[in-house]
Design an enzyme around this catalytic site. Structure first.
Site, PDB file in Angstrom:
ATOM      1  CE  LYS A  67      -1.828   1.798   3.992  1.00  0.00           C
ATOM      2  NZ  LYS A  67      -1.666   3.179   4.336  1.00  0.00           N
ATOM      3  CG  ASN A  68       2.120   2.855   3.725  1.00  0.00           C
ATOM      4  OD1 ASN A  68       0.912   3.144   3.345  1.00  0.00           O
ATOM      5  ND2 ASN A  68       2.368   2.567   4.935  1.00  0.00           N
ATOM      6  NE  ARG A 111       0.342  12.340   6.471  1.00  0.00           N
ATOM      7  CZ  ARG A 111       0.294  13.231   7.195  1.00  0.00           C
ATOM      8  NH1 ARG A 111      -0.635  14.030   7.222  1.00  0.00           N
ATOM      9  NH2 ARG A 111       1.572  13.720   7.640  1.00  0.00           N
ATOM     10  CB  CYS A 155      -4.954   6.189  10.237  1.00  0.00           C
ATOM     11  SG  CYS A 155      -5.573   4.720   9.490  1.00  0.00           S
ATOM     12  NE  ARG A 195      -0.418  10.179   9.675  1.00  0.00           N
ATOM     13  CZ  ARG A 195      -0.668   9.278   9.043  1.00  0.00           C
ATOM     14  NH1 ARG A 195      -1.983   8.877   8.889  1.00  0.00           N
ATOM     15  NH2 ARG A 195      -0.046   8.463   8.174  1.00  0.00           N
ATOM     16  N   PRO A 196       1.460  16.540  11.318  1.00  0.00           N
ATOM     17  CG  PRO A 196       3.372  17.557  12.402  1.00  0.00           C
ATOM     18  CD  PRO A 196       2.305  16.382  12.653  1.00  0.00           C
ATOM     19  CB  ILE A 197       2.257  18.471   5.898  1.00  0.00           C
ATOM     20  CG1 ILE A 197       1.628  19.877   5.684  1.00  0.00           C
ATOM     21  CG2 ILE A 197       1.419  17.341   5.807  1.00  0.00           C
ATOM     22  CD1 ILE A 197       0.974  20.010   4.341  1.00  0.00           C
ATOM     23  CG  ASP A 198       6.497  20.418  10.592  1.00  0.00           C
ATOM     24  OD1 ASP A 198       5.761  19.461  10.611  1.00  0.00           O
ATOM     25  OD2 ASP A 198       7.726  20.181  11.017  1.00  0.00           O
ATOM     26  CD  GLN A 199      10.586  18.611   9.259  1.00  0.00           C
ATOM     27  OE1 GLN A 199      11.772  18.551   8.989  1.00  0.00           O
ATOM     28  NE2 GLN A 199      10.197  19.450  10.199  1.00  0.00           N
ATOM     29  CG  ASP A 240       2.574   1.384   9.466  1.00  0.00           C
ATOM     30  OD1 ASP A 240       2.245   2.319  10.192  1.00  0.00           O
ATOM     31  OD2 ASP A 240       3.205   1.630   8.377  1.00  0.00           O
ATOM     32  CB  ILE A 284       6.009   6.627  14.766  1.00  0.00           C
ATOM     33  CG1 ILE A 284       7.201   5.626  14.829  1.00  0.00           C
ATOM     34  CG2 ILE A 284       5.928   7.498  13.470  1.00  0.00           C
ATOM     35  CD1 ILE A 284       8.843   6.382  14.386  1.00  0.00           C
ATOM     36  NE  ARG A 334      -7.487   4.732   4.259  1.00  0.00           N
ATOM     37  CZ  ARG A 334      -6.668   5.180   5.255  1.00  0.00           C
ATOM     38  NH1 ARG A 334      -6.953   5.637   6.386  1.00  0.00           N
ATOM     39  NH2 ARG A 334      -5.537   5.542   4.886  1.00  0.00           N
TER      40      ARG A 334
HETATM   41  N1  EPU Z   1       6.247  14.337  11.207  1.00  0.00           N
HETATM   42  C1  EPU Z   1       6.145  15.707  11.354  1.00  0.00           C
HETATM   43  N2  EPU Z   1       6.050  16.423  10.452  1.00  0.00           N
HETATM   44  C2  EPU Z   1       6.219  16.164   9.160  1.00  0.00           C
HETATM   45  C3  EPU Z   1       5.811  14.927   8.865  1.00  0.00           C
HETATM   46  C4  EPU Z   1       6.122  13.878   9.842  1.00  0.00           C
HETATM   47  O1  EPU Z   1       6.197  15.959  12.568  1.00  0.00           O
HETATM   48  O2  EPU Z   1       6.158  17.080   8.160  1.00  0.00           O
HETATM   49  C5  EPU Z   1       6.153  13.159  12.251  1.00  0.00           C
HETATM   50  C6  EPU Z   1       4.688  12.606  12.135  1.00  0.00           C
HETATM   51  O3  EPU Z   1       3.725  13.399  12.976  1.00  0.00           O
HETATM   52  C7  EPU Z   1       4.902  11.321  12.991  1.00  0.00           C
HETATM   53  C8  EPU Z   1       6.372  11.108  12.454  1.00  0.00           C
HETATM   54  O4  EPU Z   1       7.024  12.218  11.954  1.00  0.00           O
HETATM   55  O5  EPU Z   1       4.959  11.646  14.101  1.00  0.00           O
HETATM   56  C9  EPU Z   1       6.623   9.883  11.127  1.00  0.00           C
HETATM   57  O6  EPU Z   1       5.724  10.620  10.215  1.00  0.00           O
HETATM   58  P1  EPU Z   1       5.767   9.963   8.721  1.00  0.00           P
HETATM   59  O7  EPU Z   1       6.028  11.118   7.751  1.00  0.00           O
HETATM   60  O8  EPU Z   1       7.206   9.230   8.692  1.00  0.00           O
HETATM   61  O9  EPU Z   1       4.751   9.346   8.229  1.00  0.00           O
HETATM   62  P2  EPU Z   1       3.719   9.275   7.104  1.00  0.00           P
HETATM   63  O10 EPU Z   1       4.553   9.523   5.758  1.00  0.00           O
HETATM   64  O11 EPU Z   1       2.512  10.075   7.358  1.00  0.00           O
HETATM   65  C10 EPU Z   1       3.920   6.675   6.122  1.00  0.00           C
HETATM   66  C11 EPU Z   1       2.862   5.733   5.993  1.00  0.00           C
HETATM   67  C12 EPU Z   1       2.279   5.415   7.674  1.00  0.00           C
HETATM   68  C13 EPU Z   1       3.286   4.754   8.514  1.00  0.00           C
HETATM   69  C14 EPU Z   1       4.414   5.905   8.454  1.00  0.00           C
HETATM   70  C15 EPU Z   1       5.727   5.696   9.224  1.00  0.00           C
HETATM   71  C16 EPU Z   1       1.959   6.260   4.261  1.00  0.00           C
HETATM   72  C17 EPU Z   1       0.809   6.734   3.156  1.00  0.00           C
HETATM   73  N3  EPU Z   1       1.634   6.105   5.266  1.00  0.00           N
HETATM   74  O12 EPU Z   1       3.084   8.138   6.928  1.00  0.00           O
HETATM   75  O13 EPU Z   1       1.701   4.479   7.431  1.00  0.00           O
HETATM   76  O14 EPU Z   1       2.900   4.701   9.556  1.00  0.00           O
HETATM   77  O15 EPU Z   1       4.988   6.490   7.266  1.00  0.00           O
HETATM   78  O16 EPU Z   1       6.194   4.385   8.725  1.00  0.00           O
HETATM   79  O17 EPU Z   1       2.920   5.783   3.594  1.00  0.00           O
HETATM   80  C18 EPU Z   1      -0.220   2.876   7.830  1.00  0.00           C
HETATM   81  O18 EPU Z   1      -0.100   2.139   6.770  1.00  0.00           O
HETATM   82  O19 EPU Z   1      -1.087   2.411   8.617  1.00  0.00           O
HETATM   83  C19 EPU Z   1       0.307   4.218   7.991  1.00  0.00           C
HETATM   84  C20 EPU Z   1      -0.181   5.002   9.028  1.00  0.00           C
END
Ligand code: EPU
Length: 417
Positions: free
Chosen positions: A22-23, A92, A116, A121-125, A304, A326, A396
């Site tokens: 999926k991811n 997401r 989820c 889950r901010p997008i600041d980075q 996960d 995480i 999903r």
């Molecule tokens: N984070 C920030 N700022 C950012 C980005 C992330 O603070 O700009 C924090 C998040 O809040 C979190 C941590 O960094 O605490 C890790 O977030 P990451 O960005 O790595 O996660 P993601 O890209 O949103 C993907 C998977 C998730 C999986 C994570 C970690 C997808 C669509 N989703 O999420 O999958 O848990 O990586 O491996 O690829 C799932 O499949 O159930 C799922 C939630």
């Protein structure tokens, strides 16, 4: 609304084939927009997250065809228009479109992505990456308007190794002028899959899978073919099912290295597990030992899989401690497991699981995708009938979960209500 009904206590035997990840797939599909040609993606999982991305592709005017596992995307006729909030927030991964459109057209209008509800889950980075490459980001509530006269390679140091921010920065950098270096990048296998996909189109990306990724921008990206890697989280979920109820349950079509952290933890618990090429065979045993688990980015133990693993921890003889590093809200499965008979205490980011405890079937709710997987596993083990509500979350991310489990002996069905 759909419910899953499980009659617990049946042994699982036979083989389960793992689908595409999926991811990975949810990143490859939006990344395909960067190509000026036709992109063919094989081993696409049949899950509702892919349907939601398809909706965005079609909304933008891409020509998409799906034939079994193969998806072909021709984005030569797309129109770069605002993606409405109701479709952005379905998942997401919708924000990978934000980056592909910005990378290709230097302008995008979109809304905060969904996903989820397991933490802030901010997008600041991701936004930091866009800005470093020369884009202006205008935020208006949930809406983002992002544009640039020119995107230029830059050094981007991520505050944490975020999967999303790593992929997003790559997507914007592949067509930017000059060299981008991402430091403290995430190392997940899905990122390697995305980088290989883009390289097959003509991009110049090195270092994916390590914490430093280097991208030299190119002007044109063309046709390509790519296979989605096997889903290590789906594989892990069924391996745990085998540890709970397996009688020589085989999980096939996996990349064993991708599930190493889980397999090693299971061996530490005393689970009987045999590795054979691209498959593992798991048999449930008595007298499982308690373990300590801490979630980390790859190659650490994946967040996960912590909720699915918790079901197995309820069967260990003694107290296990699991720490979630995480996400701040990924224990919503625990009250339901406790209702089913588990003894689990939550203390901030840690849970303390005392076992073994017998589990009994109850009516429970899948609050998110992996919480749902945890409860399916609990239902397979529990005495009597478990009914899981809100199973849209599960669908999903798990292709044909009912069919796959039924084929190995589970009594599980889905009901439309
Ligand atoms: N984070 C920030 N700022 C950012 C980005 C992330 O603070 O700009 C924090 C998040 O809040 C979190 C941590 O960094 O605490 C890790 O977030 P990451 O960005 O790595 O996660 P993601 O890209 O949103 C993907 C998977 C998730 C999986 C994570 C970690 C997808 C669509 N989703 O999420 O999958 O848990 O990586 O491996 O690829 C799932 O499949 O159930 C799922 C939630």
């Amino acid at each position: 609304m759909k419910k899953i009904k499980i009659e617990g206590g049946h042994k699982l035997t036979g083989s389960i084939q793992i689908s595409g990840a999926k991811n990975s797939a949810v990143a490859l599909v939006p990344a395909s927009l960067l190509s000026d040609g036709i992109v063919t993606i094989d081993n696409i999982p049949n899950i509702s997250d892919i349907d939601a991305l398809n909706e965005i592709l079609e909304y933008l005017g891409a020509k998409v065809s799906r034939d079994g596992l193969v998806m072909k995307i021709d984005s030569s006729s797309i129109v770069n228009k605002e993606i409405p909030e109701d479709i952005s927030k379905k998942l997401r991964a919708s924000y990978y479109f934000m980056s592909s459109l910005l990378g290709k057209y230097k302008k995008v209008e979109m809304y905060f992505p969904g996903g989820c509800s397991i933490g802030a889950r901010p997008i600041d980075q991701t936004l930091k990456g866009y800005r470093a490459l020369g884009a202006t980001v205008v935020e208006d509530g949930n809406k983002y308007t992002i544009f640039a006269d020119e995107l230029k390679g830059a050094e981007v140091y991520l505050d944490m190794p975020s999967v999303g921010a790593t992929v997003n920065t790559i997507l914007v950098a592949v067509k930017a002028k000059g060299v981008t270096v991402i430091e403290n990048a995430a190392k997940e296998p899905e990122i390697v899959n995305v980088a290989t996909f883009l390289n097959n189109m003509g991009a110049k990306i090195t270092g994916a899978g390590t914490s430093t990724i280097r991208i030299t921008g190119v002007e044109h990206l063309g046709n390509c073919y790519m296979e989605v890697i096997p889903d290590r989280i789906e594989a892990g979920t069924y391996i745990i099912a085998g540890a709970l109820m397996g009688d020589k349950l085989r999980i096939e079509n996996i990349i064993p290295e991708h599930v190493d952290s889980l397999i090693n933890k299971l061996k530490e618990m005393g689970v009987s597990i045999k590795e054979e090429g691209d498959a593992v065979e798991v048999t449930a045993v008595d007298n499982l030992q308690p373990v300590n688990v801490k979630t980390l980015g790859y190659p650490g133990f994946p967040t996960d899989l912590q909720q699915p693993l918790t079901t197995l921890l309820t069967q260990c003889h003694g107290q296990s401690v699991l720490e979630e590093t995480i996400y701040e809200n990924r224990f919503q499965n625990i009250p339901y497991l406790n209702e089913m008979g588990a003894k689990i205490d939550i203390n901030q980011r840690k849970i303390y699981v005392s076992g073994p405890t017998s589990l009994v079937g109850k009516e429970v709710v899948a609050t998110d995708l992996r919480a749902g997987a945890c409860l399916v596993l609990a239902g397979l083990k529990a005495e009597g009938i478990t009914v899981i509500d809100n199973v849209e979350h599960i669908l999903r991310g798990y292709e044909n979960i009912i069919g796959k489990l039924t084929s190995v002996g589970a009594k599980i069905e889905i009901e439309e209500i």
